[in-house]
Scaffold this motif. Structure first.
Motif, PDB file in Angstrom:
ATOM      1  N   ALA A 216      71.296  37.353  18.420  1.00 22.97           N
ATOM      2  CA  ALA A 216      71.769  37.869  19.631  1.00 22.97           C
ATOM      3  C   ALA A 216      71.663  39.470  19.493  1.00 22.97           C
ATOM      4  O   ALA A 216      70.569  40.141  20.413  1.00 22.97           O
ATOM      5  CB  ALA A 216      73.307  37.419  20.040  1.00 22.97           C
ATOM      6  N   ASP A 217      72.216  39.664  18.790  1.00 24.45           N
ATOM      7  CA  ASP A 217      72.235  41.046  18.451  1.00 24.45           C
ATOM      8  C   ASP A 217      70.623  42.207  17.649  1.00 24.45           C
ATOM      9  O   ASP A 217      70.573  43.061  18.035  1.00 24.45           O
ATOM     10  CB  ASP A 217      73.189  42.003  16.758  1.00 24.45           C
ATOM     11  N   ALA A 218      70.167  40.726  17.074  1.00 24.74           N
ATOM     12  CA  ALA A 218      68.937  41.392  15.754  1.00 24.74           C
ATOM     13  C   ALA A 218      68.136  41.353  17.559  1.00 24.74           C
ATOM     14  O   ALA A 218      67.633  42.400  17.301  1.00 24.74           O
ATOM     15  CB  ALA A 218      68.806  39.907  15.000  1.00 24.74           C
TER      16      ALA A 218
ATOM     17  N   ASP B 249      75.532  32.784  11.535  1.00 26.50           N
ATOM     18  CA  ASP B 249      76.256  33.643  13.096  1.00 26.50           C
ATOM     19  C   ASP B 249      75.477  34.247  14.164  1.00 26.50           C
ATOM     20  O   ASP B 249      74.741  34.906  13.739  1.00 26.50           O
ATOM     21  CB  ASP B 249      77.137  34.876  12.697  1.00 26.50           C
ATOM     22  N   LEU B 250      75.415  33.364  15.123  1.00 27.22           N
ATOM     23  CA  LEU B 250      74.316  33.441  15.892  1.00 27.22           C
ATOM     24  C   LEU B 250      74.774  34.836  16.939  1.00 27.22           C
ATOM     25  O   LEU B 250      73.344  35.901  16.850  1.00 27.22           O
ATOM     26  CB  LEU B 250      74.521  32.943  17.165  1.00 27.22           C
TER      27      LEU B 250
ATOM     28  N   ALA C 298      74.202  35.256  23.431  1.00 27.43           N
ATOM     29  CA  ALA C 298      75.244  34.402  22.840  1.00 27.43           C
ATOM     30  C   ALA C 298      76.005  33.767  23.622  1.00 27.43           C
ATOM     31  O   ALA C 298      76.824  32.492  23.139  1.00 27.43           O
ATOM     32  CB  ALA C 298      76.201  35.287  21.912  1.00 27.43           C
ATOM     33  N   ASN C 299      76.864  34.347  24.919  1.00 27.59           N
ATOM     34  CA  ASN C 299      77.693  33.712  25.836  1.00 27.59           C
ATOM     35  C   ASN C 299      76.875  32.500  26.373  1.00 27.59           C
ATOM     36  O   ASN C 299      77.726  31.182  26.357  1.00 27.59           O
ATOM     37  CB  ASN C 299      78.414  33.985  26.844  1.00 27.59           C
ATOM     38  N   THR C 300      75.603  32.589  25.893  1.00 23.74           N
ATOM     39  CA  THR C 300      74.823  31.647  26.815  1.00 23.74           C
ATOM     40  C   THR C 300      74.312  30.772  25.605  1.00 23.74           C
ATOM     41  O   THR C 300      74.525  28.566  25.938  1.00 23.74           O
ATOM     42  CB  THR C 300      73.051  31.965  27.877  1.00 23.74           C
TER      43      THR C 300
END
Length: 425
Positions: free
Chosen positions: A155-157, A149-150, A272-274
């Motif tokens: 992204a979050d990490a 899960d990206l 994440a959106n990118t």
């Protein structure tokens, strides 16, 4: 002669099908931009909604239209004779009350300069090596053939890891603040439940504690950024005015907590959106892989297409006269910034990914003197993540399991983005 804008007579966003969330938003834009009317909308709670690009620019640059002060968000907290006891969710208000997005003149200008002296373009450029180190570590742990899960894995990490290292947090504190950032998603639910409010209260209290600890530690270590914020904070010599000007932050920790909500939460959405936009547009993906110098334009176009923030609130400080109309002082306005990026009068065929589009007029980060001061950091983190994927030779692809967007939400936020990973052998 001017006419008072009759907000209650306007159609609502719900009438046009918008209740929050990305897919809901896309359908709304397709419908609302078919004709030139209505010019404005209202929320179901009778706030004026500004959504057309020209009007977003008009309202966004008008000095009469300022930020929504904390006293207008939490009127019961500041009314005369208010109980000193904490009301449910007030932990959120204690953090948000130190955010530049709740300040108006004369506090807004110097407080904003204090932030930009830390997070301006040159300063963020000097943080890039740290961001790259974090991204290299996170991406390097992904195995060949994995499905991840990206959103959570990358992204979050990377975003939480970057800010945690910048602020001298320990590994345990990093994990704790990561959990807080995850819970912050509830803040943007269109219809917050009591469970949401309770969870947010705990998360914001812990988040504020950790950033106060970070500020104290940074000052003890002689961190130049923390010392500069402390010095500039002393210059913010304004009386507290929760109903218009705002509240002067009481500590460096309060400055960090108030203004890094977007840093910890929204910057991860941008990344994440990118990735999602590039996955959905393989020609653009191939272009940036072959010509990394095009990444800035690709990120700008991805965030035009998938801006993290759908709406933000503004407040009319003084009667605002325009085009023979007036919006009286005291009105709260919903600025639908994301819709500006989908207005076909400015961005033809707005759902098409086009890296050659002119970037002038993008409303991804707002506009005017209230434009997001953290935008340089968010874009840099997104770029560094993509560059690290390319540097390590990772191929990432859709898995066939669709991305999940959070519904009924005032952010354009992915819940999950499953991707398959291949490493060179």
């Amino acid at each position: 002669m001017t006419t008072r804008l009759d907000i209650q007579s306007l159609p609502t966003t719900a009438d046009l099908g918008f209740s929050g969330g990305r897919d809901n938003f896309r359908a709304f834009c397709r419908q609302v931009f078919r004709t030139k009317e209505p010019r404005f909308l209202r929320t179901p709670g009778d706030q004026l909604v500004v959504f057309r690009h020209a009007d977003l620019m008009l309202f966004g640059t008008a000095p009469e239209v300022g930020n929504l002060p904390i006293g207008r968000m939490y009127p019961d907290r500041f009314r005369e004779g208010a109980s000193p006891e904490r009301s449910p969710g007030w932990e959120i208000g204690e953090v948000i009350g130190s955010q530049v997005f709740t300040f108006n003149p004369p506090l807004h200008g110097p407080a904003r300069r204090m932030l930009l002296n830390w997070l301006g373009p040159k300063q963020v450029g000097r943080m890039e090596d740290l961001a790259r180190s974090v991204a290299r570590h996170v991406v390097g742990k992904i195995g060949n053939g994995e499905t991840i899960d990206l959103v959570s894995t990358v992204a979050d990490a990377v975003v939480v890891g970057f800010w945690s290292r910048l602020l001298h947090l320990t590994e345990q504190e990093e994990a704790a603040i990561g959990r807080c950032a995850h819970e912050m998603t509830r803040l943007f639910h269109a219809n917050r439940s009591q469970e949401d409010v309770a969870a947010l209260g705990k998360a914001f209290a812990e988040y504020a504690r950790l950033l106060d600890l970070a500020a104290t530690r940074g000052l003890e270590k002689g961190d130049p950024a923390m010392l500069d914020i402390a010095a500039r904070l002393k210059e913010l010599d304004f009386p507290d005015d929760p109903d218009e000007v705002g509240l002067v932050p009481k500590s460096v920790g309060a400055v960090l907590a108030g203004n890094l909500v977007d840093g910890f939460h929204t910057a991860a959405l941008a990344a994440a959106n990118t990735f999602h936009a590039l996955l959905e547009n393989p020609e653009a993906m191939a272009t940036v892989r072959g010509a990394p110098e095009t990444l800035p334009r690709a990120i700008a176009e991805a965030l035009r297409l998938e801006p993290p923030v759908l709406t933000l609130s503004r407040y009319v400080l003084r009667d605002f006269h325009f085009d023979g109309l007036v919006v009286p002082a005291g009105n709260t306005i919903t600025m639908m910034w994301a819709a500006g990026n989908h207005d076909p009068s400015v961005f033809p065929d707005p759902e098409r990914f086009d890296m050659s589009r002119p970037q002038a007029g993008l409303t991804t980060f707002g506009s005017g003197i209230h434009i997001c001061p953290g935008r340089y950091a968010g874009v840099m983190l997104t770029r560094v993540m993509l560059e690290e994927f390319f540097a390590q030779g990772l191929d990432f692809r859709n898995t066939g399991t669709p991305a999940q967007w959070i519904p009924d939400h005032f952010m354009n936020q992915l819940r999950t983005l499953p991707i398959g990973i291949s490493r060179p052998q």
